[in-house]
Design an enzyme around this catalytic site. Structure first.
Site: not given
Length: 193
Positions: A27-28, A44, A74, A93
């Site tokens: 995710g981000n 990471g 992303e 996300h």
């Protein structure tokens, strides 16, 4: 102001992790901070362990303004959503299990099972499969950017809103709705409205 937003981003990332809406290092999350600038989580790092000094400040073209860690691959997807949708102030996300199962199957939620779908979640778009971080994925997201939520085929979910609170709340609602639909299918005899 930017420092406050970094702390807020970490707090929301921690909530996503605590609620099981993001796991491991996936995710981000980002917050738009200017016409051509955002704060975004690094690559990471588990979202449950983020600290403000880890947050990346970067331009939409990928130029790093501040931060020593590697930005998420992303970032281009986040940038493009901000460019296409001036109403968006934050993007989340993640890969929550139940909602991502719908994305894997290329399915949207039935609109006449739960009031939350039309009222809180809104229009769901399904972006076709493309490798994570690729220009092809950005192109697929562009096709459904007019949606309120995006399911990424075989990948995960994107939610957004005018601020990080709305983006987080929508992700929470999406996953809860996905679980409720799956439980309803197990029980059977779904009553539609």
């Amino acid at each position: 102001m930017v420092e406050d937003k970094k702390e807020l981003l970490c707090r929301i990332a921690g909530l996503l992790f605590q609620k099981g809406l993001v796991s491991g290092k996936d995710g981000n999350i980002s917050i738009k901070t200017g016409e051509d600038e955002m704060l975004i989580t690094p690559s990471g790092i588990c979202k449950g362990f983020l600290t403000p000094d880890m947050i990346i400040r970067q331009r939409f073209d990928g130029t790093i303004i501040e931060g020593s860690l590697k930005s998420t691959r992303e970032a281009g997807m986040h940038s493009r959503l901000y460019e296409l949708r001036p109403d968006i102030g934050a993007v989340v996300h993640t890969h929550p299990a139940a909602a991502t199962a719908f994305a894997v199957c290329g399915r949207k939620f039935p609109e006449n099972w739960l009031l939350e779908v039309p009222a809180l979640i809104g229009k769901i778009g399904i972006a076709g499969f493309a490798p994570a971080g690729s220009a092809e994925l950005v192109a697929e997201v562009e096709k459904v950017a007019d949606s309120d939520v995006i399911f990424l085929q075989n990948h995960g979910v994107i939610t957004y809103g005018p601020d990080i609170y709305e983006a987080f709340s929508r992700m929470d609602a999406v996953e809860n709705t996905a679980k409720t639909i799956l439980y309803s299918q197990i029980l059977g005899d779904v009553r539609e409205f």
